[in-house]
Write a protein that holds these residues in place. Sequence first.
Motif, short mmCIF file in Angstrom:
data_model
loop_
_atom_site.label_atom_id
_atom_site.label_comp_id
_atom_site.label_asym_id
_atom_site.label_seq_id
_atom_site.Cartn_x
_atom_site.Cartn_y
_atom_site.Cartn_z
N ARG A 135 0.86 -1.17 0.00
CA ARG A 135 0.00 0.00 0.00
C ARG A 135 0.90 1.23 0.00
O ARG A 135 1.70 1.40 0.92
N ILE A 136 0.77 2.08 -1.02
CA ILE A 136 1.59 3.29 -1.10
C ILE A 136 0.67 4.49 -1.10
O ILE A 136 -0.24 4.60 -1.93
N LEU A 137 0.90 5.39 -0.16
CA LEU A 137 0.16 6.65 -0.07
C LEU A 137 1.09 7.74 -0.61
O LEU A 137 2.01 8.19 0.09
N THR A 138 0.89 8.12 -1.87
CA THR A 138 1.76 9.08 -2.54
C THR A 138 1.25 10.49 -2.31
O THR A 138 0.13 10.84 -2.67
N HIS A 139 2.11 11.31 -1.71
CA HIS A 139 1.78 12.69 -1.35
C HIS A 139 2.16 13.63 -2.50
O HIS A 139 3.18 13.42 -3.17
N PRO A 140 1.41 14.70 -2.69
CA PRO A 140 1.69 15.63 -3.79
C PRO A 140 2.81 16.62 -3.44
O PRO A 140 2.60 17.82 -3.31
N VAL A 141 4.01 16.10 -3.31
CA VAL A 141 5.17 16.92 -3.02
C VAL A 141 6.39 16.24 -3.64
O VAL A 141 6.50 15.02 -3.65
N ILE A 142 7.29 17.05 -4.19
CA ILE A 142 8.56 16.55 -4.71
C ILE A 142 9.63 17.01 -3.73
O ILE A 142 9.80 18.20 -3.50
N LEU A 143 10.36 16.05 -3.17
CA LEU A 143 11.36 16.37 -2.16
C LEU A 143 12.76 16.55 -2.73
O LEU A 143 13.56 17.28 -2.19
N GLY A 144 13.07 15.83 -3.81
CA GLY A 144 14.37 15.98 -4.44
C GLY A 144 15.51 15.25 -3.77
O GLY A 144 16.55 15.05 -4.38
N GLU A 145 15.36 14.87 -2.52
CA GLU A 145 16.42 14.13 -1.84
C GLU A 145 15.81 13.20 -0.79
O GLU A 145 14.68 13.41 -0.36
N GLY A 146 16.57 12.19 -0.42
CA GLY A 146 16.12 11.20 0.53
C GLY A 146 16.05 9.84 -0.13
O GLY A 146 16.10 9.71 -1.35
N ARG A 147 15.97 8.81 0.69
CA ARG A 147 15.93 7.44 0.17
C ARG A 147 14.62 7.19 -0.56
O ARG A 147 13.55 7.42 -0.03
N ARG A 148 14.75 6.72 -1.79
CA ARG A 148 13.57 6.43 -2.61
C ARG A 148 13.24 4.94 -2.52
O ARG A 148 14.11 4.11 -2.32
N LEU A 149 11.98 4.65 -2.69
CA LEU A 149 11.54 3.28 -2.69
C LEU A 149 12.24 2.52 -3.81
O LEU A 149 12.29 3.00 -4.96
N PHE A 150 12.81 1.41 -3.49
CA PHE A 150 13.52 0.50 -4.39
C PHE A 150 14.86 1.05 -4.88
O PHE A 150 15.44 0.49 -5.80
N ASP A 151 15.38 2.11 -4.26
CA ASP A 151 16.72 2.60 -4.61
C ASP A 151 17.78 1.50 -4.46
O ASP A 151 18.69 1.41 -5.27
N ALA A 152 17.67 0.70 -3.42
CA ALA A 152 18.68 -0.32 -3.14
C ALA A 152 18.18 -1.73 -3.48
O ALA A 152 18.82 -2.71 -3.12
N TYR A 153 17.07 -1.83 -4.17
CA TYR A 153 16.50 -3.14 -4.47
C TYR A 153 17.38 -3.89 -5.45
O TYR A 153 17.77 -3.38 -6.49
N ASP A 154 17.70 -5.14 -5.11
CA ASP A 154 18.51 -5.97 -6.00
C ASP A 154 17.93 -7.37 -6.12
O ASP A 154 18.64 -8.33 -6.39
N GLY A 155 16.64 -7.49 -5.92
CA GLY A 155 15.97 -8.78 -5.99
C GLY A 155 15.48 -9.10 -7.39
O GLY A 155 15.82 -8.42 -8.36
N PRO A 156 14.65 -10.12 -7.49
CA PRO A 156 14.12 -10.53 -8.80
C PRO A 156 13.07 -9.54 -9.30
O PRO A 156 12.58 -8.68 -8.55
N ARG A 157 12.71 -9.69 -10.55
CA ARG A 157 11.63 -8.89 -11.11
C ARG A 157 10.33 -9.22 -10.36
O ARG A 157 10.04 -10.38 -10.07
N VAL A 158 9.57 -8.18 -10.07
CA VAL A 158 8.30 -8.34 -9.38
C VAL A 158 7.25 -7.53 -10.15
O VAL A 158 7.41 -6.33 -10.34
N ASP A 159 6.21 -8.21 -10.60
CA ASP A 159 5.09 -7.51 -11.22
C ASP A 159 4.12 -7.11 -10.13
O ASP A 159 3.86 -7.90 -9.21
N LEU A 160 3.58 -5.90 -10.22
CA LEU A 160 2.63 -5.41 -9.23
C LEU A 160 1.25 -5.35 -9.86
O LEU A 160 1.04 -4.65 -10.84
N GLU A 161 0.32 -6.09 -9.27
CA GLU A 161 -1.07 -6.05 -9.72
C GLU A 161 -1.79 -4.96 -8.92
O GLU A 161 -1.89 -5.04 -7.69
N LEU A 162 -2.26 -3.93 -9.61
CA LEU A 162 -3.00 -2.85 -8.96
C LEU A 162 -4.40 -3.35 -8.63
O LEU A 162 -5.16 -3.72 -9.53
N VAL A 163 -4.74 -3.39 -7.33
CA VAL A 163 -6.06 -3.90 -6.92
C VAL A 163 -6.97 -2.81 -6.38
O VAL A 163 -8.17 -3.01 -6.25
#
Length: 183
Positions: A135-163
């Motif tokens: 569940r991602i609650l995306t806020h209407p703001v651009i921060l420009g810095e900070g850790r981003r989601l999946f910045d360090a992700y090195d796992g397998p491909r994952v398809d996301l089904e939007l429900v």
Amino acid sequence: MPRTITAELFASADLVVEAPEAWHFPWVGEEMLAEVAREQGEASALLLGRRTYEVFAGSWPDRGDEVPLARRLNAMPKFVVSTSTLGSPAWHNTELVGFDDLAELKDRGEGRITVAGSIRLVESLIAGGLLDELRILTHPVILGEGRRLFDAYDGPRVDLELVESRTLERGVQLAVHHPRVQH
């Protein structure tokens, strides 16, 4: 029926998920509070990484029972994924677990385990095929810095089904995904 694991993250429009306590409050409204309270209220346990645990344990136990979410979080079982770096958890009803214990934890008990924050843990759960809902609650703001989601992700491909997808007050976008690891 095994437990499910659900993660809920606050993100900026540029997918910064780090330290939301420093930027997300201007977009918090009644709908978001109700959504977060519902998610926490339906959970049977809370799963946290070490850093998020330290933040939560440093604030939630001190909030009184007059705060419904504090009452709920303080009472529910909590599991902290950590190596020996944490020591003995002080927050009531908290158990240390290793990442390798999570599949067994899903099979133990009933209900839903919710993950609050804990970016690295969420990425590991997705890579390991253990996360049932993101569940991602995306806020209407651009921060420009900070850790981003999946910045360090090195796992397998994952398809996301939007429900589920909807706009909450103040322009926050709620997107609910079911991850499917591709082998």
